[in-house]
Design an enzyme around this catalytic site. Structure first.
Site, mmCIF file in Angstrom:
data_model
loop_
_atom_site.group_PDB
_atom_site.id
_atom_site.type_symbol
_atom_site.label_atom_id
_atom_site.label_comp_id
_atom_site.label_asym_id
_atom_site.label_seq_id
_atom_site.Cartn_x
_atom_site.Cartn_y
_atom_site.Cartn_z
ATOM 1 N N ASN A 9 1.046 -1.086 0.045
ATOM 2 C CA ASN A 9 0.159 0.126 -0.021
ATOM 3 C C ASN A 9 0.774 1.314 -0.116
ATOM 4 O O ASN A 9 1.280 1.550 1.090
ATOM 5 C CB ASN A 9 -0.884 -0.141 1.215
ATOM 6 C CG ASN A 9 -1.847 1.289 1.335
ATOM 7 O OD1 ASN A 9 -1.888 2.037 0.501
ATOM 8 N ND2 ASN A 9 -2.462 1.446 2.788
ATOM 9 N N LYS A 11 0.292 4.162 -0.216
ATOM 10 C CA LYS A 11 -0.396 5.513 0.107
ATOM 11 C C LYS A 11 -0.041 6.789 -0.666
ATOM 12 O O LYS A 11 -0.073 6.579 -1.802
ATOM 13 C CB LYS A 11 -0.092 5.680 1.599
ATOM 14 C CG LYS A 11 -0.205 4.495 2.508
ATOM 15 C CD LYS A 11 -0.084 4.612 4.053
ATOM 16 C CE LYS A 11 -0.151 3.264 4.782
ATOM 17 N NZ LYS A 11 -0.001 3.525 6.100
ATOM 18 N N HIS A 95 -9.635 1.585 4.657
ATOM 19 C CA HIS A 95 -8.382 1.552 5.463
ATOM 20 C C HIS A 95 -8.691 2.509 6.753
ATOM 21 O O HIS A 95 -9.180 3.312 6.405
ATOM 22 C CB HIS A 95 -7.147 2.242 4.671
ATOM 23 C CG HIS A 95 -5.837 1.986 5.173
ATOM 24 N ND1 HIS A 95 -5.205 2.838 6.051
ATOM 25 C CD2 HIS A 95 -4.920 1.125 5.000
ATOM 26 C CE1 HIS A 95 -4.359 2.632 6.566
ATOM 27 N NE2 HIS A 95 -3.812 1.557 5.655
ATOM 28 N N GLU A 97 -6.786 4.697 7.938
ATOM 29 C CA GLU A 97 -6.701 6.181 7.582
ATOM 30 C C GLU A 97 -7.881 6.732 6.883
ATOM 31 O O GLU A 97 -8.200 8.097 7.003
ATOM 32 C CB GLU A 97 -5.413 6.293 6.675
ATOM 33 C CG GLU A 97 -4.062 6.172 7.365
ATOM 34 C CD GLU A 97 -2.962 5.590 6.687
ATOM 35 O OE1 GLU A 97 -2.791 5.649 5.578
ATOM 36 O OE2 GLU A 97 -1.902 5.117 7.393
ATOM 37 N N GLU A 167 -5.946 -4.951 10.652
ATOM 38 C CA GLU A 167 -4.799 -3.969 10.870
ATOM 39 C C GLU A 167 -5.067 -3.397 12.013
ATOM 40 O O GLU A 167 -5.635 -2.135 12.091
ATOM 41 C CB GLU A 167 -4.722 -2.849 9.368
ATOM 42 C CG GLU A 167 -4.333 -3.605 8.296
ATOM 43 C CD GLU A 167 -3.803 -2.501 7.126
ATOM 44 O OE1 GLU A 167 -2.677 -2.771 7.007
ATOM 45 O OE2 GLU A 167 -4.159 -1.350 7.174
ATOM 46 N N GLY A 173 2.317 2.307 10.843
ATOM 47 C CA GLY A 173 3.273 3.341 10.692
ATOM 48 C C GLY A 173 3.937 3.600 11.770
ATOM 49 O O GLY A 173 4.552 4.838 12.119
ATOM 50 N N SER A 213 3.128 -2.315 10.269
ATOM 51 C CA SER A 213 4.599 -2.190 10.422
ATOM 52 C C SER A 213 4.942 -3.763 10.076
ATOM 53 O O SER A 213 6.114 -4.226 10.972
ATOM 54 C CB SER A 213 4.775 -2.135 12.093
ATOM 55 O OG SER A 213 4.669 -0.570 12.307
HETATM 56 P P1 PGA Z 1 2.647 0.323 7.913
HETATM 57 O O1 PGA Z 1 1.265 0.614 6.980
HETATM 58 O O2 PGA Z 1 3.205 -0.941 7.020
HETATM 59 O O3 PGA Z 1 3.560 1.583 7.417
HETATM 60 O O4 PGA Z 1 2.453 0.076 9.346
HETATM 61 C C1 PGA Z 1 0.157 -0.691 6.817
HETATM 62 C C2 PGA Z 1 -0.924 -0.113 6.286
HETATM 63 O O5 PGA Z 1 -1.244 1.201 6.464
HETATM 64 O O6 PGA Z 1 -1.495 -0.793 5.454
#
Ligand code: PGA
Length: 257
Positions: A9, A11, A95, A97, A167, A173, A213
């Site tokens: 992803n 982003k 997601h 976010e 998740e 993140g 992560s």
């Molecule tokens: P990350 O993000 O691997 O940077 O923690 C995962 C995601 O948001 O799908």
């Protein structure tokens, strides 16, 4: 037998040129991987170009979002029909976010999941609890609500097209991943929900990815768990070497699983 899926992803990162360069590098390095499905989810602006880059390879593409109406006066939105028409296979839906910053709810997630399936896209539906929810002992309540409401009205034959991405929001993140045991506990719980809702065979066939992560240092332990069928990778998917490492390590673990 579920074919595990590792999705990057990206982003809101990378220009078109940067996206092409990363996808080319991944394509060259990962061409021999057969036991893992590899998916890249770049920004909308790069998707069209990447269709050509990955054409004929073992890499598929996904969008990061969509709108549920097929067309019309919805300025700034992109429909599943449009995403499908350029050659995408997947779309990430709900997601955390998007839930946190763009007002997505279980209801909008459900509408998007249904529209995606109707138009021939495979949804990667994200679920997961926030830190305070975990600390209050609400993890299972939140995850079951996300799964049940997200899949509301989705038939058994359509449910097997959905990939569920667990998740935990506190792991996204932050560099702090869920331990393999914490992740497996929730994945096993999700599979039980699916078993109750759809029966044994669909529940065994629906893939459940872990996200939050994920990096080369923790992918092997995560992938070794029974109900972890891949990963949704954010930060570590933006660097060629680390995403290559994640996919290759997963492939090796799977041969031993
Ligand atoms: P990350 O993000 O691997 O940077 O923690 C995962 C995601 O948001 O799908």
């Amino acid at each position: 037998m579920r074919k595990p899926i590792i999705a990057g992803n990206w982003k809101m990162n990378k220009t078109v040129d940067e996206s092409i360069s990363l996808a080319n590098g991944l394509k060259r390095a990962l061409f021999s991987i057969e036991n893992v499905e590899i998916v890249l989810c770049p920004s909308f602006t790069s998707l069209g170009e990447l269709v050509d880059v990955v054409s004929g390879s073992n890499i598929s593409l996904g969008a990061q979002n969509m709108y549920w109406e097929p067309e019309g006066a919805f300025t700034g939105e992109i429909s599943s029909k449009m995403i499908k028409s350029i050659g995408c296979k997947y779309v990430i839906i709900g997601h955390s976010e998007r839930r946190a910053y763009f007002g997505e709810t279980d209801q909008t997630v459900n509408k998007k999941v249904k529209a995606a399936i109707k138009d021939g896209l495979l949804p990667i539906m994200c679920v997961g609890e926030k830190l305070e929810e975990r600390e209050r002992g609400k993890t299972f309540d939140i995850v079951s609500r996300h799964v049940e409401k997200g899949l509301d009205g989705v038939s058994e034959s359509d449910a097997v097209k959905v990939v569920i991405a667990y998740e935990p929001v506190w792991a996204i993140g932050t560099g702090r991943n869920a331990t393999p045991e914490q992740a497996e506990e929730v994945h096993d719980f999700i599979r039980k929900i699916l078993r109750k809702k759809y029966g044994e065979t669909p529940a065994e066939n629906i893939r459940i990815q872990y996200g939050g992560s994920v990096k080369p240092e923790n992918i092997e332990q995560l992938m070794a768990e029974k109900d972890i069928d891949g990963a949704l990778v954010g930060g570590a998917s933006l660097k060629e070497e680390s995403f290559i490492d994640i996919v290759k390590k997963s492939s090796v673990v799977l041969k031993e699983k």
